[in-house]
Scaffold this motif. Structure first.
Motif, PDB file in Angstrom:
ATOM      1  N   PRO A 102      13.293  -2.379   3.288  1.00  0.00           N
ATOM      2  CA  PRO A 102      14.220  -3.398   2.781  1.00  0.00           C
ATOM      3  C   PRO A 102      14.904  -3.204   1.321  1.00  0.00           C
ATOM      4  O   PRO A 102      15.943  -3.731   1.019  1.00  0.00           O
ATOM      5  CB  PRO A 102      13.452  -4.862   2.691  1.00  0.00           C
ATOM      6  CG  PRO A 102      12.029  -4.028   2.812  1.00  0.00           C
ATOM      7  CD  PRO A 102      12.016  -2.905   3.597  1.00  0.00           C
ATOM      8  N   GLN A 103      14.061  -2.413   0.747  1.00  0.00           N
ATOM      9  CA  GLN A 103      14.480  -2.247  -0.840  1.00  0.00           C
ATOM     10  C   GLN A 103      13.624  -1.178  -1.265  1.00  0.00           C
ATOM     11  O   GLN A 103      12.666  -0.512  -0.505  1.00  0.00           O
ATOM     12  CB  GLN A 103      14.255  -3.308  -1.801  1.00  0.00           C
ATOM     13  CG  GLN A 103      12.784  -3.673  -1.806  1.00  0.00           C
ATOM     14  CD  GLN A 103      12.549  -5.258  -2.410  1.00  0.00           C
ATOM     15  OE1 GLN A 103      13.005  -6.213  -1.956  1.00  0.00           O
ATOM     16  NE2 GLN A 103      12.136  -5.103  -3.671  1.00  0.00           N
ATOM     17  N   THR A 104      13.762  -0.418  -2.677  1.00  0.00           N
ATOM     18  CA  THR A 104      12.991   0.426  -2.977  1.00  0.00           C
ATOM     19  C   THR A 104      11.636  -0.220  -3.170  1.00  0.00           C
ATOM     20  O   THR A 104      11.374  -1.054  -3.725  1.00  0.00           O
ATOM     21  CB  THR A 104      13.354   1.034  -4.386  1.00  0.00           C
ATOM     22  OG1 THR A 104      14.557   1.520  -4.020  1.00  0.00           O
ATOM     23  CG2 THR A 104      12.352   2.236  -5.095  1.00  0.00           C
ATOM     24  N   ILE A 105      10.529   0.486  -2.620  1.00  0.00           N
ATOM     25  CA  ILE A 105       9.056  -0.069  -2.598  1.00  0.00           C
ATOM     26  C   ILE A 105       8.187   0.947  -3.611  1.00  0.00           C
ATOM     27  O   ILE A 105       8.025   2.161  -3.219  1.00  0.00           O
ATOM     28  CB  ILE A 105       8.713  -0.270  -1.082  1.00  0.00           C
ATOM     29  CG1 ILE A 105       9.437  -1.118  -0.589  1.00  0.00           C
ATOM     30  CG2 ILE A 105       7.258  -0.688  -1.167  1.00  0.00           C
ATOM     31  CD1 ILE A 105       9.194  -1.042   1.077  1.00  0.00           C
ATOM     32  N   GLN A 106       7.680   0.222  -4.455  1.00  0.00           N
ATOM     33  CA  GLN A 106       6.308   1.148  -5.078  1.00  0.00           C
ATOM     34  C   GLN A 106       5.045   0.575  -4.376  1.00  0.00           C
ATOM     35  O   GLN A 106       5.002  -0.661  -4.142  1.00  0.00           O
ATOM     36  CB  GLN A 106       6.520   0.685  -6.624  1.00  0.00           C
ATOM     37  CG  GLN A 106       7.531   1.134  -7.333  1.00  0.00           C
ATOM     38  CD  GLN A 106       7.619   0.942  -8.838  1.00  0.00           C
ATOM     39  OE1 GLN A 106       7.141  -0.240  -9.333  1.00  0.00           O
ATOM     40  NE2 GLN A 106       8.088   1.704  -9.607  1.00  0.00           N
ATOM     41  N   SER A 107       4.229   1.603  -4.195  1.00  0.00           N
ATOM     42  CA  SER A 107       2.822   1.318  -3.567  1.00  0.00           C
ATOM     43  C   SER A 107       1.834   2.260  -4.014  1.00  0.00           C
ATOM     44  O   SER A 107       2.455   3.381  -4.491  1.00  0.00           O
ATOM     45  CB  SER A 107       2.964   1.162  -1.963  1.00  0.00           C
ATOM     46  OG  SER A 107       3.555   2.451  -1.521  1.00  0.00           O
ATOM     47  N   VAL A 108       0.722   1.800  -3.761  1.00  0.00           N
ATOM     48  CA  VAL A 108      -0.555   2.849  -4.210  1.00  0.00           C
ATOM     49  C   VAL A 108      -1.110   3.175  -2.812  1.00  0.00           C
ATOM     50  O   VAL A 108      -1.406   2.247  -2.284  1.00  0.00           O
ATOM     51  CB  VAL A 108      -1.316   2.427  -5.356  1.00  0.00           C
ATOM     52  CG1 VAL A 108      -2.678   2.978  -5.102  1.00  0.00           C
ATOM     53  CG2 VAL A 108      -0.547   2.135  -6.539  1.00  0.00           C
ATOM     54  N   LEU A 109      -1.681   4.509  -2.503  1.00  0.00           N
ATOM     55  CA  LEU A 109      -2.350   4.850  -1.389  1.00  0.00           C
ATOM     56  C   LEU A 109      -3.877   4.839  -2.057  1.00  0.00           C
ATOM     57  O   LEU A 109      -3.977   6.037  -2.859  1.00  0.00           O
ATOM     58  CB  LEU A 109      -1.782   6.047  -0.751  1.00  0.00           C
ATOM     59  CG  LEU A 109      -2.602   6.540   0.193  1.00  0.00           C
ATOM     60  CD1 LEU A 109      -2.985   5.631   1.505  1.00  0.00           C
ATOM     61  CD2 LEU A 109      -2.163   7.979   0.811  1.00  0.00           C
ATOM     62  N   GLU A 110      -4.738   4.302  -1.524  1.00  0.00           N
ATOM     63  CA  GLU A 110      -5.913   4.575  -1.872  1.00  0.00           C
ATOM     64  C   GLU A 110      -6.837   4.923  -0.670  1.00  0.00           C
ATOM     65  O   GLU A 110      -6.905   4.274   0.364  1.00  0.00           O
ATOM     66  CB  GLU A 110      -6.692   3.050  -2.281  1.00  0.00           C
ATOM     67  CG  GLU A 110      -8.086   3.427  -2.773  1.00  0.00           C
ATOM     68  CD  GLU A 110      -8.716   1.977  -2.992  1.00  0.00           C
ATOM     69  OE1 GLU A 110      -9.431   1.249  -2.114  1.00  0.00           O
ATOM     70  OE2 GLU A 110      -8.395   1.281  -3.983  1.00  0.00           O
TER      71      GLU A 110
END
Length: 173
Positions: A157-165
């Motif tokens: 839907p949009q640019t997504i910032q995420s963190v993979l743990e």
């Protein structure tokens, strides 16, 4: 009747014990950013690559008072992809997988986490289930690689910032 049922349950539990004397000495955790571009096309798997992740596994073992020889296995424990962008949920993702590989030899790649069906009402945390695979030989090096594959059922839907743990069990005797 209750006694027979209790004995049956106890015997099933005891049959499940195979006599191994192993313990989880600790969880080795990595946190990596995963940025997803806006409008990536649906019905495709998009891969997000971390080619050379410095792990300092030997220092981690020293902090536990262990040596590499004492470690029997390093196995995937859990993987969670956290959305940092407000208002975004993982409902556009159909399935997810994570491969761990040797950065010096990408042919040594192991499927370590996989979730086949992600519900349409997925929230901001995407749990990716572990596979039982021994990754010790990869963790003895100074770095590993991770390749995260997200198969989209709809466009992002949009640019997504995420963190993979990602967490790995360190198994010792």
């Amino acid at each position: 009747m209750r006694h027979i049922f209790a004995c049956l349950i106890l015997s099933l539990v005891l049959m499940g014990c195979d006599g191994r004397n192993e313990n989880v000495a600790g969880l080795f955790t990595l946190e990596l950013p995963v940025d997803i571009g806006a409008g990536l096309p649906p019905t495709k798997t998009h891969y997000f690559l971390h080619r050379d992740v410095k792990i300092k596994f030997d220092e981690y073992l020293q902090s536990l008072g262990l040596t590499a020889d004492e470690v029997l296995r390093v196995e995937p424990a859990s993987a969670i992809l956290h959305v940092l962008t407000d208002g975004v949920k993982w409902n556009f993702v159909d399935n997810a997988k994570i491969y761990v590989f040797n950065p010096n030899n990408p042919d040594q790649e192991y499927l370590s986490f996989y979730t086949e069906i992600i519900p349409h009402n997925a929230g901001v945390y995407l749990n990716i289930l572990p596979f039982m695979v021994d990754l010790k030989h990869l963790f003895l090096a100074s770095s590993i690689g991770l390749r995260t594959g997200l198969h989209f059922r709809g466009a992002s839907p949009q640019t997504i910032q995420s963190v993979l743990e990602v967490k790995f069990n360190v198994i010792v005797e």
